[in-house]
Each structure stands twice: as C-alpha cells, then as structure tokens.
Design an enzyme around this catalytic site. Sequence first.
Site, PDB file in Angstrom:
ATOM      1  N   GLY A 189       0.802  -1.224   0.000  1.00 46.05           N
ATOM      2  CA  GLY A 189       0.000   0.000   0.000  1.00 46.05           C
ATOM      3  C   GLY A 189       0.832   1.270   0.000  1.00 46.05           C
ATOM      4  N   GLY A 191       2.478   3.720   1.619  1.00 43.38           N
ATOM      5  CA  GLY A 191       2.994   3.951   2.954  1.00 43.38           C
ATOM      6  C   GLY A 191       3.480   5.360   3.192  1.00 43.38           C
ATOM      7  N   ASP A 224       8.089   6.049   8.708  1.00 32.49           N
ATOM      8  CA  ASP A 224       7.551   7.346   9.131  1.00 32.49           C
ATOM      9  C   ASP A 224       6.695   8.024   8.065  1.00 32.49           C
ATOM     10  OD1 ASP A 224       9.450   8.202   7.295  1.00 32.49           O
ATOM     11  OD2 ASP A 224      10.855   8.933   8.821  1.00 32.49           O
ATOM     12  N   ASP A 381       4.296  -4.361  -7.215  1.00 35.31           N
ATOM     13  CA  ASP A 381       3.640  -3.161  -6.705  1.00 35.31           C
ATOM     14  C   ASP A 381       4.202  -1.897  -7.346  1.00 35.31           C
ATOM     15  OD1 ASP A 381       5.906  -4.073  -4.958  1.00 35.31           O
ATOM     16  OD2 ASP A 381       5.655  -2.093  -4.094  1.00 35.31           O
TER      17      ASP A 381
END
Length: 629
Positions: A189, A191, A224, A381
């Site tokens: 996904g 991130g 992060d 991906d």
Amino acid sequence: MPPRFPTARLLLTRQLPLPHRLLPPPPLPFSAPRALRLPPAPQPLPRGARRCRCRRPPLLRGMASAAASPGSQAAAAEAPAAPRRFALEELPWDHSFVRELPGDPRSDTLPREVLHSCYSKVSPSAKVDGPKLVAWSDAVADLLNLDHKEFERPDFPQFFSGATPLVGSLPYAQCYGGHQFGVWAGQLGDGRAITLGEVVNSRGERWELQLKGAGKTPYSRFADGLAVLRSSIREFLCSEAMHGLGIPTTRALCLVETGKSVVRDMFYDGNAKEEPGAIVCRVAPSFIRFGSYQIHASRGKEDLEIVRRLADYTIRHHYLHLENMKKSEGLSFDAAIGDSPAIDLTSNKYAAWAVEVAERTAYLIARWQGVGFTHGVLNTDNMSVLGLTIDYGPFGFLDAFDPSYTPNTTDLPGKRYCFANQPDVGLWNIAQFTGPLSSAELISQDEANYVMERYGTKFMDEYQSIMTRKLGLTKYNKQLISKLLNNLAVDKVDYTNFFRLLSNIKADPGIPENELLVPLKAALLDIGKERKEAWISWVRTYIEELVESGIPDEERKAAMNSVNPKYILRNYLCQSAIDAAEQGDYEEVRRLLKVMQHPYDEQPGMEKYARLPPAWAYRPGVCMLSCSS
C-alpha cells in the site's frame, strides 16, 4: 504520435517456464534478445529492506505533448479558444476512485491490515517549517489547466507540503500488495504517498495528484511516511526526463522542501543520519498497480468481487474503448496459437484489457532498453496497470554498456532486476497480473496464456523496431545488432554517446580504413589493436547496410538524432543537483530539468551535461543506491 498496439506475429511458445526458474546474469558476448525467459529465482529480502489487427484510440493522449506549429492568422482565428486557467482553489476535482470503490471504514493511521477495501481516507501529516518550492513543471501545470502564476504564490509550498488542504481535495492512500524480489510480501500500500484526488481537465482527461512523503498512512508499517530531498529530486527530475525522452511515465508537478529533517539509513548499515525532508507532487491518470488486484485475490473468495469491481473501474475510466468495443467496429482479436483454440477477445472485455496491459508493459520496457534505462525495483507493486514508468527509486541509465548492470544495492545478490533481465521480469510480472483475473474468473487460462504470448510478441516487435531506428536502417539486422551490443559490452562503451555519434558515419564504402573510426573516436576510448580491428570490421558491415538502405546521410542523421538522445539523466548529474540543493541552492535542479525536457536537441552551451561521468560518480550512493528514501 502515441503508440498503437497491433501485433504481427507470436514469437513465444505456449510452454512457459516455471515461475521461479533460474535465469543467471547474461554472459558475454551479449546479443539482442531472441526469446523471453523468466527472471532469476527470488533472493531473500535483505534485513531491514523492506494477428490480428485492431482499431484502438491513441494510448494516453495526455502523456505525450505535441508542439503546435505556427499557422496563418486565419488558422489562428479559427482555432478554439485557449482553455481557462485555474487558480488552486478552482481546480475541477473529481473523486471517482473513492466514489466507486469500497473504502476503509476507519480513518486513523495505525499500521494494520486493511481488509475488503481499495483505499483508506487519510490526510497529509508531514511536519513543515517554512517550506520552500524547489522546482516545478509548467508542462504538467498545463495538463491540469493550472495557471502558471500559481507557482509564485507565497502559500504554494504550504499547499503542496500538505500543511494546508487544497479546496475540493479528498485525500486517501491506496491499498495494494505485491511480489518484492519475486517473493509475495502481502499487503504493502501507499505507505508515504497520499492521493489528493483527480482533476479533470478541459479535454476530459483525468489526472490524479499525489503527495509522496506526506506522512503516515495505515500502510506505513514501521516507517515514518516521509521522504528526503535527495530521493525526491531524483523522482521529480526523472519523471520529467522520461517524458522528454517520449517514454510513458508518471509526471511531477512540483517539489517542495519541508524545512524539517528526516532520519535515514541510506545503506541499511547502521549509519543513519538526518537529511532534509521533501515532498514531490506526482501526477498520473491513475496510480493503480498490478498489486492493486493481487492483494484482493490473495485474501480468498470473499474479496474476489473487489478484483472485478477494480477491473471494471479501470476499464471504465482508463480503457473506455474496450468497454464499448463491438465486432462491427473492426475490433477483432481472433487468434489460434499452436494447438490451442482460437481466442476471441471481442467476447470478453477483461481478456482484451489484459492483452492491452501486457502490450503497454512490453512497449514500455522495450523503450527502456532503447535508452539504457534500468528501473532497479520491478516489484509487482511498482508496475503500473496503464503501462507507465512508476516509482523512481534506485534507477540508473547505462553509462558504460553492461547488460548485468543494476543500480540497486539491494538487488546485487541475484541481479534479478539488472538491465538485461527487465524484459523477462516484465513477463513474470504479467503472469502475476493475470493470476488475480483468473482467480476472479474474469479470464480463462487460455486467455491468460495468450496475454503473456502477446507480451512477448509486442516486446520483440518494438525492440527490433527501436534498434533498427537507432542504427538508421530500414530493416532489422539481427547479426549486425548482436555484434554491436557485444562490442559495446566488451569495451564498456558509453551507450548514449556511442549511438549519438553513430549518426556521423557516412554511407561511403570508399572511406580509408584509418578514417573509419574517426566519427566514433570520442566513444571508443583506450581500445587496443585487436579491438580496433573488431570495430573496423563492424563499421564496414554497417556502412554496407547504410548504402543498401539508400537514405541520404543528412536525412538519416536527423532521423537517428531524433531517437538517440544526447542528454540522459545520469546519476552523477542528479547528485550534483542534490548536493547544491542540500545547501539551499536549487538552480542546478531547475537547470537540469530544462535540459532533460529536450534530450534530443543539441542545446548549445549545455554540452557539459552530455559528458562522461567523473571518477567520483562511481562511489556508492551515486552510481548505486538502495531502496531507502
């Protein structure tokens, strides 16, 4: 003219290798590809690394810009009025992805498995402190009908750092999975990328705006969600450089430095340090990936309906010609391969769509091979369902020609993603793309096999065409090209500069032997007597081909220079711009952008950007990078 995808023949056999069949790095001598194989067996992730003829409309018309020639005053008077230019507050947003697909009921950023959803609503959260606009692209602003004066606004960096929400946006992060280095990684996904929404321009084109490095999402895992200036500069510049080369790609509207530091361990060696943070605004018709379908198919029968819904959404908004296809319009795909039954794609839009995804991917990778581009991280991906170059990480253009070159330190053990393996990796990834479609019963196994065969056909057709045009010939000469690539590899010749110089060869069989290599002198450095003789032999054969073609030298030179760039985004050029930007000087980033927007032009005064890399360019962190950002 944007590419079209009719295929002339099928070059692959129906019997495909097993998914993890070992393919060693290409040995020398290196020859042009004859058939596609699958890439090397997957390596463990490093610790911490995370014939049919058919009528189709042009591919992604908005991705290829055409310069208008000045016409007469009468023609200008009849031309349609220029589209209205928008301020940021006036952008015509649409949110079809959110509106038409299932979403996460939660809106927090706690790392977790997001089930039965294509996205999670989440807002940018990167901290900023006096953000600054580093660079921007007027050409991408034109795609959005955005007024160029908006870049001058004092609050522009606030909007594109995510600190101030854009009026009308509806931010979300996409859910997808993928194979990383050949190993299924499960949910991945967005991130650190947050989509703001879609802008529909005056031509009806849909453009998705995405902030990369904008903060945590549910898909951030233990990271992060931020990005650093060095990687953001590379992505911004290469997005626009690839477009300048005429290669399908995501685009970049702007790059903003956040004013806050980000801690990164560039080589995963325990030497983390603070770096300037940054956010790049990426733009594409869609950021849907192969992994967007894989994740739902991996979760069992309950989510297979999402695979269908996502396929329907993609076709409806990005392959509309397939949604409306009819046999009466001449869109015929009947084909019989070997002992297999004929495949009639007019009866199944999903199969026709999968074929076009495969052909777009093959076209893209053939174009990479033509300019010596190595992506570095061809995980599923990172594969666009629209056939775009997407996710610029540790990429690299070939300097000295080396088929086994990989710019990614994480890829070094097996060189799965090295330059020569890219076509085979593309085939492997297409196989992973067709898997979810088969699981959802959208395509049959025969259709899935046919999709992969069409990938091979399209790649071979396009690669042969590219190499033929690079040499200025009228027909493909396999032996001549294979010998050339072998010579380039043996002598580590600069790929870009050699082909640019090649256009200076004259179609004159009477040239004395001691003058044959003069036009190539700047590329053929430090070759001994034996290698000199090998090159003289090749040039003589090449001249014979030129004479047979009958194309005048100047006409051929112009044609060759239109496909052999003078300027490519070499890693050391990026690093020079990064070094200056980290000291607060953004001019080199902007200058490099202008050069790379016109890579086929001579550009007097910019010759230094075509020079060979200096000695310092071969240190780690310049010629090779990790997946860290």
